[in-house]
Structure formats: structure tokens, C-alpha cells
Design a protein around this motif. Structure first.
Motif, PDB file in Angstrom:
ATOM      1  N   MET A   1       0.829  -1.208   0.000  1.00  0.00           N
ATOM      2  CA  MET A   1       0.000   0.000   0.000  1.00  0.00           C
ATOM      3  C   MET A   1       0.867   1.264   0.000  1.00  0.00           C
ATOM      4  SD  MET A   1      -3.336  -0.034  -0.016  1.00  0.00           S
ATOM      5  CE  MET A   1      -3.807   1.428   0.893  1.00  0.00           C
ATOM      6  N   ILE A   2       0.446   2.219  -0.784  1.00  0.00           N
ATOM      7  CA  ILE A   2       1.164   3.492  -0.860  1.00  0.00           C
ATOM      8  C   ILE A   2       0.178   4.611  -0.519  1.00  0.00           C
ATOM      9  CG2 ILE A   2       2.384   5.094  -2.402  1.00  0.00           C
ATOM     10  CD1 ILE A   2       3.226   2.656  -4.081  1.00  0.00           C
ATOM     11  N   THR A   3       0.610   5.542   0.309  1.00  0.00           N
ATOM     12  CA  THR A   3      -0.226   6.707   0.608  1.00  0.00           C
ATOM     13  C   THR A   3       0.541   7.967   0.241  1.00  0.00           C
ATOM     14  OG1 THR A   3      -1.420   5.586   2.365  1.00  0.00           O
ATOM     15  CG2 THR A   3      -1.400   7.990   2.458  1.00  0.00           C
ATOM     16  N   ALA A   4      -0.149   8.901  -0.388  1.00  0.00           N
ATOM     17  CA  ALA A   4       0.486  10.174  -0.749  1.00  0.00           C
ATOM     18  C   ALA A   4      -0.294  11.311  -0.115  1.00  0.00           C
ATOM     19  CB  ALA A   4       0.511  10.321  -2.266  1.00  0.00           C
ATOM     20  N   ALA A 181      -4.911   4.511   6.363  1.00  0.00           N
ATOM     21  CA  ALA A 181      -4.033   4.490   5.189  1.00  0.00           C
ATOM     22  C   ALA A 181      -2.596   4.798   5.596  1.00  0.00           C
ATOM     23  CB  ALA A 181      -4.521   5.506   4.150  1.00  0.00           C
ATOM     24  N   ILE A 182      -2.431   5.788   6.458  1.00  0.00           N
ATOM     25  CA  ILE A 182      -1.084   6.178   6.887  1.00  0.00           C
ATOM     26  C   ILE A 182      -0.410   5.026   7.640  1.00  0.00           C
ATOM     27  CG2 ILE A 182       0.206   7.723   8.446  1.00  0.00           C
ATOM     28  CD1 ILE A 182      -1.925   9.901   7.731  1.00  0.00           C
ATOM     29  N   LEU A 183      -1.171   4.392   8.531  1.00  0.00           N
ATOM     30  CA  LEU A 183      -0.575   3.354   9.377  1.00  0.00           C
ATOM     31  C   LEU A 183      -0.347   2.037   8.630  1.00  0.00           C
ATOM     32  CD1 LEU A 183      -2.447   3.977  12.761  1.00  0.00           C
ATOM     33  CD2 LEU A 183      -0.114   4.621  12.147  1.00  0.00           C
ATOM     34  N   ASP A 207      -4.302  14.185  14.887  1.00  0.00           N
ATOM     35  CA  ASP A 207      -3.765  12.808  14.839  1.00  0.00           C
ATOM     36  C   ASP A 207      -2.973  12.470  13.568  1.00  0.00           C
ATOM     37  OD1 ASP A 207      -5.039  12.403  17.253  1.00  0.00           O
ATOM     38  OD2 ASP A 207      -6.803  11.459  16.368  1.00  0.00           O
ATOM     39  N   VAL A 208      -3.002  13.334  12.550  1.00  0.00           N
ATOM     40  CA  VAL A 208      -2.344  12.967  11.286  1.00  0.00           C
ATOM     41  C   VAL A 208      -0.817  12.947  11.444  1.00  0.00           C
ATOM     42  CG1 VAL A 208      -1.898  13.731   8.912  1.00  0.00           C
ATOM     43  CG2 VAL A 208      -4.238  13.651   9.774  1.00  0.00           C
ATOM     44  N   ARG A 209      -0.275  14.014  11.992  1.00  0.00           N
ATOM     45  CA  ARG A 209       1.190  14.078  12.118  1.00  0.00           C
ATOM     46  C   ARG A 209       1.703  12.937  13.016  1.00  0.00           C
ATOM     47  NH1 ARG A 209       4.203  19.192  11.110  1.00  0.00           N
ATOM     48  NH2 ARG A 209       6.307  18.389  11.014  1.00  0.00           N
ATOM     49  N   ARG A 214       4.363   7.631  13.697  1.00  0.00           N
ATOM     50  CA  ARG A 214       4.293   6.238  14.179  1.00  0.00           C
ATOM     51  C   ARG A 214       4.374   5.223  13.051  1.00  0.00           C
ATOM     52  NH1 ARG A 214      -0.984   6.314  16.874  1.00  0.00           N
ATOM     53  NH2 ARG A 214      -1.112   4.148  16.198  1.00  0.00           N
ATOM     54  N   SER A 215       3.931   5.621  11.859  1.00  0.00           N
ATOM     55  CA  SER A 215       3.874   4.691  10.730  1.00  0.00           C
ATOM     56  C   SER A 215       5.259   4.112  10.427  1.00  0.00           C
ATOM     57  CB  SER A 215       3.341   5.429   9.499  1.00  0.00           C
ATOM     58  OG  SER A 215       3.583   4.650   8.355  1.00  0.00           O
ATOM     59  N   ARG A 216       5.261   2.803  10.099  1.00  0.00           N
ATOM     60  CA  ARG A 216       6.545   2.168   9.801  1.00  0.00           C
ATOM     61  C   ARG A 216       6.900   2.303   8.324  1.00  0.00           C
ATOM     62  NH1 ARG A 216       5.607  -2.199  13.721  1.00  0.00           N
ATOM     63  NH2 ARG A 216       6.169  -3.829  12.251  1.00  0.00           N
ATOM     64  N   ALA A 217       6.104   3.047   7.591  1.00  0.00           N
ATOM     65  CA  ALA A 217       6.354   3.233   6.149  1.00  0.00           C
ATOM     66  C   ALA A 217       7.678   3.951   5.919  1.00  0.00           C
ATOM     67  CB  ALA A 217       5.224   4.077   5.554  1.00  0.00           C
ATOM     68  N   CYS A 218       8.184   3.788   4.711  1.00  0.00           N
ATOM     69  CA  CYS A 218       9.323   4.592   4.266  1.00  0.00           C
ATOM     70  C   CYS A 218       8.722   5.945   3.873  1.00  0.00           C
ATOM     71  CB  CYS A 218       9.958   3.894   3.063  1.00  0.00           C
ATOM     72  SG  CYS A 218      11.275   4.826   2.285  1.00  0.00           S
TER      73      CYS A 218
END
Ligand code: FO1
Length: 308
Positions: A1-4, A181-183, A207-209, A214-218
Motif C-alpha cells: 500500500m502506498i499513501t500520498a 491508510a497512513i498506518l 492525529d495525522v502528524r 508512528r507509521s513504519r512506512a518509508c
């Protein structure tokens, strides 16, 4: 999954390259709604529309907004009736705003109305407004406090910026799906959009920032500033007005609490070390997107950097 995370024109250009190299279904785009405005009783969401029209292949590419080949008869008639017509809404574009407003009046949330519009435009990418709540960006200038569109379009960004206000930010909750989506993403992309009035607004929603941290995404950002100036829009004026240095470094600095990778334009190589000093990896690339090939090339650089 990719979030922009996306604003308008710069983000949409980048995303049109990205959907050529990743399946649309795997992409969620969280879009700024601080530019939204009500005109003639209609709810206008410029950035949502710019992203949707661009990805649907119907945007007026020369302007970066609106629908290609649109006409302006409705606006001409409104002018005859004595209305102000400084915001150029084309006839076909107006149909989107009428449709959106009718859906909202029927009780749908902005995110649900957006899903409806995207489905009708044949899009499979998941486009979500940052919030369903009222959120407006207002600019404090030497000519007074005004809505962002009034500052940008009506007055041509000619007033000196003294400050920026996110009206409604304290009560705006993220729209459904934003935090998930972010998480749940492997890759989080901060598009080359205005760091104050496009990305700054999204990051200011409750909560977005924190979710991004917290997200482990790159987490990758593409610089919206090249050689000390934005490619499009008033980012320089807004940044200067807030007492910020107008540079790619300054943008990276605004994201320093969560960013892993910064795609710096090759013309700004001199800023590389300073950005690396923030603990952020720097990739040099040509970030100016003129052709589809440019957009695809930039998208591939971002994907490769995060092992995707
Ligand atoms: N930008 C302009 O500079 N002038 C306009 O008249 C204008 C009309 C417009 C209509 C619909 C729409 O979706 C966008 C429109 N934009 C216009 C773009 C918009 O004001 C900004 O580019 C975005 O809000 C910034 O991302």
C-alpha cells in the motif's frame, strides 16, 4: 500500500506518473481541503478536483486545473446578473461542483461525495479529503485577513503575507480512512506541494502528524522548491511571510520529525549536506516534470529508494 499527501497541481503531476508504475488500487491520496471555498452556493474543492481530473486524464494541462476544452458560458451569464466572477469555473467543472453540493445536501460526507465523483470519472485510486469537517486556510496580509483563494486568485498573491490561519483546524477530525491508510502503508509520499497551505494543512489535522511519525512506512518527500523558488504557486511568499527561509532545506526542516528521504532537485546540490544534517537521506534528481516520462522517472526514483 502506498499513501500520498497531496495539494494541487504539483502533486497531481507527480501522481500521474506514479499511477503508470503502481496499480491504482494500491494508492491512497490524502488531499488538502484548506483551499475549499463556497461560491454561488456550491462547494468547490480545488485540490480534490485537480487530483481527480489529472488522474482521469481530463485536466487542462496548460493551467493545471479545470477541465480541458471547458467553456465559460455560465460564468458570463452570472456576470450579467451582477455576480463577481474572479474564480474561473468552467461549465463542465461547474457540473462537478453542482454534483458534489447535491451529494452533500443529501447528507453524504465530503469523503463519500469524493468517492462518488471518482467512481463516475472511472478512477480506481482512493482519493480522500484530509477531513470531512470545515477547514479553511486564511491569509493574514497587509491588506487584511482573507480566504486563501481570495489571496491567490482574486488578488493575484500581491499582498504582503503576515501570517497563515487554519480556520477549523482545532475541530477537524481526519476523514474516514486517513489514519488507517497512513498506518498501513509501506510507502508514504509527501508530494511536491506547498509545505504551508497544502501539506501543512494536512499535517495540522488532529492525529495525522502523530500517525505519520508512528507509521513504519518509508517516508519520502519531493522538494517543491527548486533553486530557491516554487515551481508554481505562492510558497515563497507564504514561507517568507512566516519568517522561514525559502529553500529546499527549509521544507525538509518542516518535515524533520518524520521524514526518512528527501528528493532534492539536482540544481540544489549545495543544500544536500545541510539536509543530511537533519538525519534525512538525500537523493538528487531532476524534479521538474514537463513530460509524462519525467513524471514516471521521478515516481520510479521514489519507489526504488524504498525498495518497492
Ligand atoms: N486558479 C487560478 O489561479 N485562477 C482561477 O480562476 C482558478 C479557478 C479554479 C477553478 C476550479 C479549480 O478546481 C481550481 C481553480 N484554480 C484557479 C486553481 C486553484 O485556485 C489553486 O491552484 C489551488 O487551490 C491550489 O492548489
Amino acid at each position: 500500500m502506498i499513501t500520498a499527501l497531496a495539494g494541487g497541481v504539483g502533486a497531481a503531476k507527480f501522481l500521474s506518473g506514479l499511477i503508470r508504475v503502481v496499480p491504482e488500487e494500491e494508492l491512497t491520496v490524502i488531499v488538502n481541503t484548506g483551499d475549499d471555498i463556497e461560491l454561488y452556493g456550491l462547494h468547490i474543492s480545488p485540490d480534490l478536483d485537480i487530483v481527480a481530473y489529472t488522474l482521469a486524464g481530463i485536466v487542462d494541462e496548460e493551467k493545471g486545473w479545470g477541465i480541458r476544452g471547458d467553456t465559460f458560458h455560465c460564468l458570463e451569464m452570472l456576470r450579467k446578473y451582477g455576480y463577481e466572477t474572479w474564480f474561473n469555473l468552467g461549465d463542465r467543472d461547474l457540473a462537478t461542483h453542482i454534483h458534489r453540493t447535491m451529494l452533500l445536501k443529501r447528507g453524504l460526507r465530503l469523503s463519500q461525495a469524493t468517492r462518488e465523483i471518482c467512481r463516475s470519472l472511472g478512477l480506481r485510486v482512493n482519493i480522500i479529503p484530509m477531513t470531512d469537517d470545515r477547514f479553511e486556510t486564511w491569509i493574514e496580509t497587509d491588506a487584511g485577513l482573507m480566504h486563501f483563494q481570495e489571496y491567490l486568485v482574486r488578488r493575484g498573491a500581491r499582498d504582503r503575507v503576515l501570517g497563515v490561519k487554519y480556520v477549523g483546524a482545532e475541530n477537524a477530525a481526519p476523514a474516514e480512512g486517513v489514519i488507517d491508510a497512513i498506518l498501513s502503508s509501506d510507502l508514504l509520499i509527501i508530494c511536491p506541494s506547498n509545505p504551508i497551505v497544502s501539506i501543512g494543512t494536512i499535517l495540522s489535522v488532529r492525529d495525522v502528524r502523530e500517525a505519520i511519525r508512528r507509521s513504519r512506512a518509508c517516508k519520502v518527500a519531493i522538494s517543491p522548491i527548486v533553486s530557491g523558488a516554487p515551481i508554481k504557486g505562492p510558497a515563497d511568499k507564504l514561507m517568507r511571510g512566516l519568517g522561514l527561509e525559502v529553500s529546499a532545506f527549509s521544507v525538509a526542516h518542516l518535515y524533520r520529525d518524520f521524514l526518512n528521504v528527501f528528493v532534492l532537485d539536482q540544481r540544489d546540490e549545495a543544500e544536500k549536506e545541510r539536509i543530511e544534517g537533519l538525519g534525512i537521506k538525500v537523493i538528487l534528481a531532476d524534479t521538474i516534470m514537463r513530460t509524462l516520462e519525467d513524471k514516471v522517472r521521478l515516481a520510479k526514483i521514489v519507489l526504488r529508494e524504498c525498495g518497492l
